[in-house]
Design a protein around this motif. Structure first.
Motif, PDB file in Angstrom:
ATOM      1  N   MET A 107       2.918   4.632  -1.264  1.00  0.00           N
ATOM      2  CA  MET A 107       2.729   5.609  -2.690  1.00  0.00           C
ATOM      3  C   MET A 107       3.807   4.895  -3.717  1.00  0.00           C
ATOM      4  O   MET A 107       4.693   4.342  -3.747  1.00  0.00           O
TER       5      MET A 107
ATOM      6  N   TYR B 122       6.644   3.037   3.694  1.00  0.00           N
ATOM      7  CA  TYR B 122       6.254   3.541   5.197  1.00  0.00           C
ATOM      8  C   TYR B 122       7.327   3.545   6.370  1.00  0.00           C
ATOM      9  O   TYR B 122       7.642   4.280   6.877  1.00  0.00           O
ATOM     10  N   THR B 123       7.797   2.059   6.274  1.00  0.00           N
ATOM     11  CA  THR B 123       8.798   2.122   7.330  1.00  0.00           C
ATOM     12  C   THR B 123      10.384   2.211   6.906  1.00  0.00           C
ATOM     13  O   THR B 123      10.470   2.551   5.586  1.00  0.00           O
ATOM     14  N   GLU B 124      11.008   2.484   7.765  1.00  0.00           N
ATOM     15  CA  GLU B 124      12.487   2.735   7.398  1.00  0.00           C
ATOM     16  C   GLU B 124      13.100   1.428   6.783  1.00  0.00           C
ATOM     17  O   GLU B 124      13.066   0.369   7.385  1.00  0.00           O
TER      18      GLU B 124
ATOM     19  N   ASP C 216      16.900   4.706   2.178  1.00  0.00           N
ATOM     20  CA  ASP C 216      15.450   5.416   1.862  1.00  0.00           C
ATOM     21  C   ASP C 216      15.469   6.835   1.541  1.00  0.00           C
ATOM     22  O   ASP C 216      15.522   7.763   2.033  1.00  0.00           O
TER      23      ASP C 216
ATOM     24  N   LYS D 264      13.955  23.320  -1.823  1.00  0.00           N
ATOM     25  CA  LYS D 264      13.236  22.378  -1.457  1.00  0.00           C
ATOM     26  C   LYS D 264      13.586  21.513  -0.184  1.00  0.00           C
ATOM     27  O   LYS D 264      13.160  20.445   0.023  1.00  0.00           O
ATOM     28  N   ARG D 265      14.927  21.757   0.189  1.00  0.00           N
ATOM     29  CA  ARG D 265      15.583  21.200   1.399  1.00  0.00           C
ATOM     30  C   ARG D 265      15.733  19.529   1.042  1.00  0.00           C
ATOM     31  O   ARG D 265      15.515  18.933   1.916  1.00  0.00           O
ATOM     32  N   VAL D 266      16.164  19.426   0.008  1.00  0.00           N
ATOM     33  CA  VAL D 266      16.655  18.139  -0.411  1.00  0.00           C
ATOM     34  C   VAL D 266      18.151  18.035  -0.421  1.00  0.00           C
ATOM     35  O   VAL D 266      18.716  19.016  -0.981  1.00  0.00           O
TER      36      VAL D 266
ATOM     37  N   GLY E 229       0.844  -1.190  -0.024  1.00  0.00           N
ATOM     38  CA  GLY E 229       0.119   0.025  -0.058  1.00  0.00           C
ATOM     39  C   GLY E 229       0.842   1.411  -0.159  1.00  0.00           C
ATOM     40  O   GLY E 229       0.339   2.532   0.281  1.00  0.00           O
TER      41      GLY E 229
ATOM     42  N   THR F  15       7.968  11.460  -5.133  1.00  0.00           N
ATOM     43  CA  THR F  15       8.354  10.729  -3.909  1.00  0.00           C
ATOM     44  C   THR F  15       8.148  11.695  -2.615  1.00  0.00           C
ATOM     45  O   THR F  15       7.835  11.219  -1.538  1.00  0.00           O
ATOM     46  N   GLY F  16       8.726  12.830  -2.652  1.00  0.00           N
ATOM     47  CA  GLY F  16       8.771  13.822  -1.745  1.00  0.00           C
ATOM     48  C   GLY F  16       9.880  13.315  -0.736  1.00  0.00           C
ATOM     49  O   GLY F  16       9.950  13.868   0.406  1.00  0.00           O
ATOM     50  N   TYR F  17      10.817  12.398  -1.120  1.00  0.00           N
ATOM     51  CA  TYR F  17      12.120  12.320  -0.687  1.00  0.00           C
ATOM     52  C   TYR F  17      12.828  13.754  -0.238  1.00  0.00           C
ATOM     53  O   TYR F  17      12.791  14.554  -0.834  1.00  0.00           O
ATOM     54  N   GLU F  18      13.621  13.382   0.814  1.00  0.00           N
ATOM     55  CA  GLU F  18      14.283  14.530   1.367  1.00  0.00           C
ATOM     56  C   GLU F  18      15.689  14.511   0.744  1.00  0.00           C
ATOM     57  O   GLU F  18      16.670  15.325   1.283  1.00  0.00           O
TER      58      GLU F  18
ATOM     59  N   GLU G  28      11.794  13.639  -7.553  1.00  0.00           N
ATOM     60  CA  GLU G  28      11.491  14.617  -6.174  1.00  0.00           C
ATOM     61  C   GLU G  28       9.978  14.856  -5.985  1.00  0.00           C
ATOM     62  O   GLU G  28       9.520  14.748  -4.804  1.00  0.00           O
ATOM     63  N   LYS G  29       9.404  15.107  -6.953  1.00  0.00           N
ATOM     64  CA  LYS G  29       8.000  15.448  -7.339  1.00  0.00           C
ATOM     65  C   LYS G  29       6.984  14.254  -6.655  1.00  0.00           C
ATOM     66  O   LYS G  29       6.081  14.398  -5.924  1.00  0.00           O
TER      67      LYS G  29
END
Lengths: 223, 613
Positions: free
Chosen positions: B24, B252-254, B258, B335-337, B22, B303-306, B300-301
């Motif tokens: 993203m 969701y989990t580490e 990641d 974007k603080r990546v 489930g 996933t929202g990964y940092e 980036e868009k």
């Protein structure tokens, strides 16, 4: 500005813990393109709080979060942007702008309503049959796990509403930062009273509640 | 609603989120509408699986086909496996919880030899007959790919088809062949014939192997007209045109890695003689800066990964590395990546890049001298000098780093105890470099981590003929090094279990007779061998004994020049003659320059238009 948003943590995600869910929500906020606010300091993080941490294993139908945004965004825009950025099992159901001085949601929560679905019909029937007797006890003492160990605790004043239909228990339980009755405490006490082992059950937190100026319980999202 | 039986099992295990899916960007395509259903199996736990870039690429490329679907399957942890066996619940996919044996194709990626037991365990749990010969027309086609597929022989009994080389184009041809076969209504064997005709695909059951009395291979011959005598690896030549996912699952989990992994190039021109990947992924193929920026933006868009990390065998060699890093920093600062650079080489030009990295995040720096003395570094062709190391770590310490990891290997061919002293010397040198930086200009708390892995001779390397050090030799060397490094302030020493490296050596250069051992070991309960708490060396040794095979013969034996090696039927691009030449140069301590400075005749020129040089 601050946005209060009601969201659903779907059943599929019930094993996702609080911190993991926070991170998933933060990443969704980043994907949404909304002007999300960050904390100041050495390690800036997204300004996001949940009104109440939901236990691992439970899903939540109307969970509440508080997001700080750097620019004005309408609730509709917020809703649309978030739902476009969230996976299927996480949905924002409604949003409303709140005043910057609105108290912290965490401090406002006083109760939560749950649906507990039992997988064992016999136990459900037994619980149903002894419900009045169970509630009519002078005290309902059950062990409670705390950091310092297991202590006995009277949950009777913490059970605000209790109803049962079929295999489903509907319970409104006290939930504050200092005292609360968790669904497992209720079922442990009730099953003990009925003289039955605790069956497997699913927990859904239906809604979060607070108290209005006149001391009446109201849905937290409306306060 | 999901099956309550599975739900009840998930409630009882550690880390239940490993099994719930489930996430993203995970595709759920309609089952009935798909003509080919592919189960991408990673033979390790969810956290390891979800960190693997290749899976994300192939998952994306299969799901991009309108007529195919791909779902993920991982190795369950021991607690979940035991429950599945007890409850009779077959291994299921993360997306739709479909049992493994309902898929048309079940594909495993072979990232390391010690995951082979998991493959057998997953087939069993998934209700798929273990041996290719036992499978019927309704069983899935079981295939493998990935780096260890360059010697797939230990898995020959269990695998219907092997994909050798770059997968992103081959896998589409593969599933297209399965689609055509399904439409034809022909028996299973016809499918294998179709697959054998695809360049890069090897069907083990279409070959016969005979052996000499001494156990070496006498002949390795195709038995079917569709099976080529030599299987040449597949190559994707234009990395800009090659498929790369722009939406990847976000767990969701580490998990282990990641973050967004941006594969900036494939291949390496350095020619380190111990390195299998350096040969297998030849030649170097870069993605353009423009394409990488486009991918980074899209990822980036979605996933929202940092964090973005650059992925390749030798990122420091990427032609426009400073430009790329500057461009990424500029684009994503707001974007603080953060941008991290793994697998740094100490001879890369990246001082100014380092300075830019620290603007966002400062992590520990990794250097891999691999050997302690210049002599041994020349033997393995690791073109790095002590001076390089000193300069680079001094730069790093001046730039505010205080944590350095140094990677070494012990048990390399020709190694002596002087080379081990050299490791101590380098640790000392790094320590001194730190203290030469004035106190007010350096970060506090020097940490030097020295990791020494044990050398495992690998196929398709100049050391493929070499014996591995015995476990006792390795243990003695580890004990010696521990003493040497204990005396240096701020230095930590890590090492690997010699037993695991020994088994790895058996399987990396093993032949198809090892299939029996593998099967026996799994029957005896060996799984998840890569997890030290699960690894049961003695059980493995029992399995070898019961099958009448000698692990020492596989790990410790020096191969003869003329011996037929189990993987000789594969053309990995590099010729055996080149590898032998390199082996002889190694023995003389002669280096071979980076082939960007001039062709070394490794054999890849035989492929049309592949080499840049």
């Amino acid at each position: 500005m601050r946005m209060l948003a009601v969201f659903c943590k779907g059943e599929r995600l019930r094993h996702i813990g609080h911190l993991d869910l926070m991170r998933a929500m933060q990443r969704a906020l980043r994907r949404s393109g909304l002007p999300v606010g960050y904390s100041k300091g050495f390690n800036p993080h997204i300004l996001l709080t949940f009104a109440s941490a939901l236990s691992t294993g439970a899903w939540g139908r109307r969970e509440i979060m508080d997001v700080t945004l750097e620019e004005e965004v309408s609730p509709d825009e917020f809703l649309a942007a978030m739902n476009a950025a969230l996976p299927e099992d996480l949905r924002v159901l409604s949003a409303r702008a709140i005043d910057d001085r609105h108290p912290a949601l965490m401090a406002m929560v006083t109760a939560a309503e749950y649906t507990l679905t039992l997988t064992d019909t016999d136990t459900a029937n037994a619980l149903c049959a002894c419900k009045d007797g169970f509630l009519g006890q002078e005290a309902i003492v059950t062990p409670r796990k705390t950091k310092s160990g297991v202590k006995d605790c009277d949950v009777k004043p913490l059970i605000l509403e209790l109803a049962m239909a079929g295999t489903q228990v509907r319970a409104k339980l006290c939930l504050t930062e200092s005292t609360s009755c968790k669904p497992d405490m209720l079922l442990n006490a009730w099953c003990a009273y009925a003289g039955r082992p605790v069956p497997r059950y699913l927990v859904c937190r239906e809604s979060l509640w607070g108290t209005d100026g006149e001391g009446r319980l109201q849905m937290l999202e409306t306060l | 609603m999901f099956d309550q039986k599975i739900e009840a099992m998930i409630e009882q295990v550690q880390k239940p989120a490993r099994y719930t899916g489930g996430e993203m960007n995970t595709a759920i395509k309609p089952w009935e509408a798909a003509e080919v259903r592919f189960a991408f199996c990673f033979p390790d736990t969810y956290e390891v699986a979800m960190s693997h870039l290749g899976m994300k690429i192939l998952y994306g490329v299969i799901n991009q086909q309108p007529w195919a679907l791909c779902e993920r399957v991982c190795m369950p942890w021991v607690d979940m496996k035991a429950l599945m066996e007890k409850e009779g619940v077959p291994l299921f996919s993360l997306e739709t919880r479909t049992p493994l044996n309902r898929f048309d194709v079940v594909g495993f990626t072979l990232q390391y030899e010690m995951s082979y037991s998991n493959i057998l365990a997953m087939l069993k749990l998934g209700g798929i007959p273990l041996h290719t010969a036992e499978r019927s027309d309704t069983d899935p086609i079981v295939c493998v790919g990935g780096p260890c597929a360059f010697n797939p022989e230990p898995l020959a009994d269990f695998v219907d088809a092997v994909m050798i080389g770059d997968g992103e184009e081959m896998i589409v041809e593969f599933i297209a062949a399965v689609r055509a076969w399904k439409k034809s209504g022909e028996p299973r064997e016809a499918c294998l014939r179709r697959l054998a005709k695809i360049p890069g695909v090897y069907v083990p059951s279409f070959y016969e192997v005979t052996y000499h009395d001494d156990g070496t291979i006498a002949s390795f011959t195709p038995t079917q007209p569709e099976a080529p005598a030599t299987v040449r690896k597949r190559l994707v030549l234009d990395m800009d045109k090659a498929y790369y996912p722009t939406e990847i699952p976000v767990p969701y989990t580490e998990i282990v890695h990641d973050r967004i992994m941006l594969e900036i190039m494939r291949g390496c021109t350095r020619g380190c003689r111990f390195c299998e990947a350096g040969i297998l992924y030849r030649p170097v193929r870069e993605r353009s800066l423009e394409r990488l920026m486009e991918l980074a933006r899209a990822l980036e868009k979605s996933t929202g990964y940092e964090e973005i990390s650059l992925s390749s065998l030798s990122s420091g060699d990427y032609t426009c590395l400073p430009e790329l890093i500057r461009a990424l920093m500029k684009e994503f600062r707001e974007k603080r990546v953060s941008v991290s650079l793994p697998s740094l080489r100490i001879d890369s030009v990246l001082k100014d890049s380092l300075e830019e990295t620290q603007q966002v995040k400062k992590s520990s720096l990794t250097f891999a001298p691999e050997a302690g003395t210049q002599r041994l570094r020349d033997v393995i062709n690791k073109g790095v000098t002590e001076q390089d190391l000193v300069e680079k770590v001094t730069d790093a310490f001046q730039g505010g780093w205080s944590s350095v990891k140094l990677y070494f290997m012990i048990g390399l061919p020709t190694e002596t105890y002087e080379d081990l002293d050299g490791i101590g010397h380098l640790a000392q040198v790094v320590n001194r470099a730190y203290f030469t930086v004035p106190k007010d200009q350096r970060a506090r708390g020097l940490r030097v981590t020295c990791s020494a892995s044990s050398f495992v001779p690998k196929p398709f390397t100049p050391f493929q003929w070499e014996p591995q050090d015995t476990q006792q030799q390795i243990k003695d060397k580890q004990a010696y090094l521990r003493e040497v490094l204990r005396r240096i302030k701020g230095v930590n020493f890590n090492w690997h279990e010699p037993e695991l490296s020994y088994l790895e050596a058996c399987f990396s250069r093993g032949d198809r007779r090892l299939g029996k051992v593998l099967e026996r070991a799994v029957e005896k309960g060996c799984i998840l061998d890569g997890w030290s708490e699960q690894f049961r060396f003695d059980t493995w040794m029992d399995a070898f004994r019961e099958c009448g095979l000698d692990p020492e013969w596989y790990a410790y034996r020096r191969r003869d020049k003329n011996e037929i090696l189990p993987w000789d039927f594969i053309d990995a691009g590099v010729t055996k003659a080149f590898l032998w030449r390199e082996k002889e140069k190694a023995e003389r301590g002669e280096i071979t320059p980076d082939c960007r400075q001039g062709c070394q005749g490794c054999g890849l020129r035989r492929f049309e238009g592949v080499c840049q040089g």
